[in-house]
Design an enzyme around this catalytic site. Structure first.
Site, PDB file in Angstrom:
ATOM      1  N   GLY A 207     -51.720  62.725   1.739  1.00  0.00           N
ATOM      2  CA  GLY A 207     -51.241  61.633   2.812  1.00  0.00           C
ATOM      3  C   GLY A 207     -50.214  60.792   2.315  1.00  0.00           C
ATOM      4  N   CYS A 208     -49.616  59.992   2.960  1.00  0.00           N
ATOM      5  CA  CYS A 208     -48.350  59.178   2.505  1.00  0.00           C
ATOM      6  C   CYS A 208     -49.181  57.867   1.834  1.00  0.00           C
ATOM      7  CB  CYS A 208     -47.435  58.878   3.632  1.00  0.00           C
ATOM      8  SG  CYS A 208     -48.247  58.185   4.952  1.00  0.00           S
TER       9      CYS A 208
END
Lengths: 345, 345, 345, 345
Positions: free
Chosen positions: A148-149
């Site tokens: 994920g970011c």
């Protein structure tokens, strides 16, 4: 040429994959699927791609995807989980940009994503694709769970401290800020320009899906449980994440040594840039680029280590890291297709 | 490898040249000058270039520049004018991104730029570097005057109509809008975020330096005098120009034919994209890219042709067009270094 | 105290009415309706109103509305049209912020709004509520059609020229730009921050609903048909409209006289501010305020008059003008509730 | 009518004072000074004030200021310090919006502000003007030191916890974010729209002038030393501060009780709004208004209390709080001139 399929191409991570792959010398996009937009030329939805792709969105078709060397999933959670087994059986490699294969504890996954995991065996086999931690495993992997970011920015920033056991692992704080593209391209009143322009707020402060992913990664680095508080915020801009990280040194440390530790930890990493002590990384310095830039700070005689870490959420936080993983998986130069400087100003 | 010098590299066009040249396979930046920042590593001012350039800004030095194959001037007006003769004598080729060599009528130049022109013979010899009009001359040129940002968007939008004599040349209106980077990187209270964020205004509505440049270019296309009203506006964004152009058809026209005319005029141009009739080009579709995208419109049974034309002011409006000109001058693929899609979102 | 009802309060014009009425000394909001949000406290949707209103949205109820002195409609088109007759019969006065009663030619209305008009007699009786043109009629009116946002900025800018017959009425051009709040608060992917932030584009360039409204108003001022080209654009900001207007003088004019004409035309208007010749009105100078600021320009010896006119689309372009109309209808000081300066910076 | 003088009126806090005072029923601005702009009408610099003020900036003149009832200083640090004694002697009351009288430890002051304090006796006599803490002292004060923007948001957010001794005072973290207007209106390349638009970064992470002010205030609340880490960040917007605060509970606590504690602490405060547990205050909800809105959060079973606190840095963080202090000092309704809702959207 690596034959590429993209499932779920209408969102921001989908178009970002296309933007990067458009000039990747070793990859060719063979199909890009979208149930809702099947038949629409990609360049009609994303005019920056006019002249780059003649492709139209197509209905997902297993037979077509099975002919690809690599399939990227840029779908909401729950989709890749169901489609992966068939692709695995066909020998196709997969980089999943969704959350389906990021967590190993599937009870935690089920709780945060609101559904039971349907292919737990693949969740266990999947390699968590943070190259700075798992490059060798990625090279061999058939299924890579692209991080994920927020977890990318937070983990890279904390890793050296936790790996060396220098800080109290029970008192980690990650105050993170993201541009609006992180929320995707969805019919969402809350993400209208009229709602979020010229304003700033925290969100998910009582709990966000990226928290368990962050905790999992940091626990591995610390080789033990960690206590981490993670609060995301929404910045009135499109791209970029900045995470300001706070950790308490277990014993008084020489900050010069900490700086050297970070520089050493990342000196061979093509996409991690440790800036001079006391720098302030700007998200614009990575806009459109695959770098994670970070810097260390200390206030007066405090024993709190402060790390500021920035990425482009759509690049190192999604599509760029996915292509980096592809490069690793196929034995290419890891920076292939990712060499251009960020767009500043 | 083409050996490149850049004079005046601290502004936005300077950094944009570096961003583009960083991944240009046939060019190598040998020196970049700045009187005020001499000695500072380029990447300290522009952190997106960390890892791409080891160069530091240097004092301008004729001897060093004379060893380059091509020198770009990214300076305020008045600088290139004085330095060009020496470089010409040394056989160096020059692309001047400033306004020094754009106008042929030097009385007009003197009036708008507030000083007499010091090298009028070079002003006459310089080739106005709009490739869509003067590609052959550019190929041979030793000195190319790179067009201004607004003039690029406005000329490309009007050209087919004027070349074919389809509209009343005395009644042209160009309502243009630009992001803030067009004003450069200067100590200017009026360009603070606090002053121009979340606001919109016209500026230079009583007269702007790009008006004579636009008039000169349109007159050439029309092979006669033109009457053009040009009003620029400031948009609270960083990059991008949109020009909405209005012209009155001399006689009732078939708009299908106009669309075909535009498509035909630009069909071999690598950087002009005529969108379907009735489209609305967005500046983001060219952000960081060298395209000019445009579309035609008509309202009810009106005989006013409306053209909306967009460019990135720093790319097709400055550094990208300069590199395009370099590619032409040195016989390279015209798109070299300029192939990447725009950054959207 | 004037008892106020608001129908359709969840959009941006609804909340703007509340914001203004919250401190209006002579008005009290008795009910605010929303089918979709009935039961939700207004301040839960709009936290800026916490502490100002205890009201919750309610289902529209004719009996309740009939007890109001004035009902504002802040609804999509088609709603007020159907509800107005009953309120008229009950003696309630209405200011409709939607488009239902703005046009007198109902064939044109039907064409642009995609449905037949259901209460044509009220469309004829309604007073078009531009106070600078129709103050006396507004004072007497039971039903006021509040002007559209673009039509307000464009008409106020052109009026003096057309009323005096100084320009060619067949060659009017209005190039207008608006912030995103003009599109309302709707589930619209095209208005996401990720789509429109940091970008600029024209829209509706082949035809926009405000064009017939503009044409109707300008024809009245010119006492004859007008030819007007109107192109709206979307600015990456929330509030504000700027319209740059172009008109061709019928005969050479003294621009000093034009300036005096504008100043004279508006000298008693509390909300129209004619700035010195050559000024550039900024939308921020009217943000949150009910002013329309404008300035005149001329380029060299051209006979084109340029007018730049700015308003806040939610205030003078919607809710503020509606309250101004209310003040006039009820014999109050016309500036009541509208005295605060705009929010700058 | 209170006769008001403003020293240093050209910055954002100066214009904000004028915006608020323009509609304050009990105050009249008699003079506004600026050395650099003496003679310029205020409304020429700030067009939102056209029609509200006929004043021009004037040279600072002690005799004129001495005739005021209250003088606001909206100057850089170092100015008020020198001018205050004369005004005090003349019986004028002063609210200083600069940092000159905020700190009691003048060695600390000298260190952070780079000069010795010249009027230490007045630094001791000055009342720190946070009404929620020192309302009674403010009422009597002749000299009020208006708090800094960050210190206001941070102190109000932490106060209830520290006053009740519920958290470990040595482990406080304040991660704060501000819009660009906080940096003032100065010739500063780093604050150009082209530099900070569409980007996010920390700044002053190794130490910021507001840190000692925060520490002083929190120590008073905790009646003992505190350890606080404070990192400010720059948000690409104009107005607004959000501070996310982290504190560790000394012993397991009932979060319902914490919520009640906050609500109780601020229930009589006109400008502090404790939102429901788990809310996310947005800076736009206070844009242009004098509120501080805050909300509490907890993550899973963590013992970290999270508080998100928002203000408009120019209002509650500067000019609005200054007017609130004026209201208190002169026995007026504390909300006079500050009643309007925030501007949302």
């Amino acid at each position: 040429m690596i034959k590429i399929g993209i499932v779920g191409g209408t969102g921001y991570t989908g178009v970002e994959l296309l933007r990067i792959l458009a000039v990747h010398p070793d990859a060719e996009v063979k199909c890009i699927t979208s149930r809702s937009e099947a038949g629409m030329p990609v360049a009609d939805m994303y005019p920056n791609l006019r002249g780059h792709f003649d492709l139209a969105f197509s209905e997902p078709d297993s037979a077509v995807l099975a002919q690809c060397d690599l399939v990227f999933f840029a779908t909401p959670h729950g989709v890749a989980m169901r489609m992966v087994p068939e692709l695995m059986a066909a020998g196709v490699r997969v980089v999943d940009l969704s959350a389906d294969f990021r967590l190993k504890d599937l009870d935690v996954w089920a709780k945060w994503y609101g559904m039971p995991h349907e292919t737990p065996e693949w969740a266990q086999k999947a390699v968590y694709g943070l190259p700075e931690v798992a490059r060798d495993a990625i090279r061999q992997a058939q299924l890579v769970a692209n991080p994920g970011c927020y977890p990318t920015a937070v983990q890279l920033g904390f890793l050296p401290l936790l790996e060396q056991g220098l800080v109290d692992p029970s008192r980690l704080i990650a105050d993170a800020k993201s541009g609006a593209s992180g929320a995707g391209r969805q019919r969402n009143i809350g993400m209208l320009h009229g709602e979020i322009g010229e304003s700033f707020k925290a969100y998910g402060a009582s709990g966000h899906r990226h928290l368990p992913e962050i905790r999992q990664g940091l626990s591995l680095a610390a080789t033990g449980p960690v206590g981490v508080t993670f609060v995301p915020h929404l910045v009135p801009m499109i791209r970029g994440i900045e995470a300001t990280l706070y950790a308490e040194l277990s014993e008084p440390a020489d900050f010069d040594r900490l700086q050297a530790l970070y520089e050493d930890r990342y000196k061979t990493e093509p996409f991690v840039d440790v800036m001079p002590f006391g720098s302030h990384p700007e998200t614009r310095s990575v806009r459109g680029g695959n770098q994670c830039r970070m810097a260390l700070h200390r206030q007066e005689q405090s024993n709190v280590v402060i790390v500021s870490s920035v990425i482009d959420n759509l690049v190192k936080g999604a599509a760029g890291q996915a292509v980096q993983n592809m490069n690793i998986m196929f034995g290419l130069d890891e920076t292939q297709g990712l060499k251009a400087p960020a767009l500043l100003p």
